[in-house]
Design a protein around this motif. Structure first.
Motif, PDB file in Angstrom:
ATOM      1  N   LEU A 110       0.834  -1.197   0.000  1.00 14.62           N
ATOM      2  CA  LEU A 110       0.000   0.000   0.000  1.00 14.62           C
ATOM      3  C   LEU A 110       0.872   1.252   0.000  1.00 14.62           C
ATOM      4  N   GLU A 111       0.447   2.236  -0.768  1.00 14.04           N
ATOM      5  CA  GLU A 111       1.098   3.549  -0.737  1.00 14.04           C
ATOM      6  C   GLU A 111       0.618   4.341   0.475  1.00 14.04           C
ATOM      7  N   PRO A 140      -6.862   5.540  -1.001  1.00 15.40           N
ATOM      8  CA  PRO A 140      -6.015   6.596  -1.563  1.00 15.40           C
ATOM      9  C   PRO A 140      -4.927   6.075  -2.500  1.00 15.40           C
ATOM     10  N   ASN A 141      -4.916   4.769  -2.749  1.00 18.24           N
ATOM     11  CA  ASN A 141      -3.841   4.164  -3.534  1.00 18.24           C
ATOM     12  C   ASN A 141      -4.090   4.269  -5.039  1.00 18.24           C
ATOM     13  N   SER A 142      -3.026   4.119  -5.803  1.00 19.51           N
ATOM     14  CA  SER A 142      -3.110   4.248  -7.264  1.00 19.51           C
ATOM     15  C   SER A 142      -3.547   2.945  -7.929  1.00 19.51           C
ATOM     16  N   PHE A 143      -4.029   2.006  -7.141  1.00 17.30           N
ATOM     17  CA  PHE A 143      -4.539   0.730  -7.661  1.00 17.30           C
ATOM     18  C   PHE A 143      -5.768   0.339  -6.838  1.00 17.30           C
ATOM     19  N   VAL A 180      -7.767   5.502  -5.937  1.00 21.98           N
ATOM     20  CA  VAL A 180      -8.008   6.881  -5.484  1.00 21.98           C
ATOM     21  C   VAL A 180      -9.514   7.179  -5.492  1.00 21.98           C
ATOM     22  N   SER A 181     -10.238   6.485  -4.630  1.00 18.18           N
ATOM     23  CA  SER A 181     -11.698   6.608  -4.654  1.00 18.18           C
ATOM     24  C   SER A 181     -12.289   6.634  -3.255  1.00 18.18           C
TER      25      SER A 181
END
Length: 208
Positions: A110-111, A140-143, A180-181
């Motif tokens: 996880l970012e 909040p991650n890009s995946f 990011v949702s």
């Protein structure tokens, strides 16, 4: 002569019987210090305040880490809430935790941590059960990720005993969160005001 630095253990565990920040009691946190995501299965031995094992006490977890299934991402953290039942359950003040099994899986680190919060009708965070009308989920991650969400009801506080979970309702379907949702799940009227907390954990992805 220099001492050889100790190698960091791949996993570290922390158990807090009574929260000091207003959060849930009996919380177990496991941290993954490796670069591999895993599905851990944990085994528990309840311990009394005097350090004695309590063999007749049965330990269960809200998120199911005693059964395997919750995902512990590489370099990340998994939290679970314990419940103790059986003769001597009120004497539990600690727990010995063992990794009974660890399955490596393909999942990115996880970012940032995913989040779940209780929200009111205006979609604002609340900690009041009477205002708990929905669940707010944030990725909040890009995946994309898949999470399992549960609602918790706690018993009334009794003296200085840890406050136990008395009811857990897990959503029938896991929730797929796009990258990011934000996502909102509204509660049915018949359960509003009944629950005190919402928790979630990562699962193996089911999104396309």
């Amino acid at each position: 002569m220099r001492r050889k630095p100790r190698e960091k253990r791949p996993f570290s565990l922390k158990y807090v019987p009574v929260a000091t920040d207003g959060g849930p009691d009996q919380v177990l946190t496991i941290e993954n210090h490796t670069e591999v995501s895993v599905l851990p299965t944990l085994a528990f031995t309840p311990i009394s305040v005097y350090g004695h094992e309590l063999p007749h006490v049965v330990t269960q977890t809200v998120n199911g880490s005693h059964l395997g299934g919750p995902l512990l991402p590489a370099g990340g953290t998994l939290r679970d809430i314990l419940r103790f039942d059986g003769p001597g359950s009120r004497q539990v003040r600690g727990v010995r935790v063992e990794l009974a099994a660890v399955e490596e899986i393909d999942h990115p680190a996880l970012e940032q941590d995913t989040r779940s919060v209780m929200i009111d009708l205006e979609q604002k965070a609340t900690d009041e059960p009477a205002d708990f009308w929905g669940i707010g989920l944030v990725n909040p991650n890009s995946f994309g990720v898949t999470v399992r969400v549960s609602l918790l009801e706690f018993e009334e506080r009794e003296r200085d005993f840890p406050r136990q979970v008395v009811d857990v309702v897990t959503l029938q379907e896991d929730v797929d969160l796009a990258s990011v949702s934000n996502h909102v799940i509204w509660l049915p009227e018949d359960v509003r005001g009944q629950f005190h907390e919402v928790v979630h954990h990562l699962r193996q992805p089911t999104y396309a």
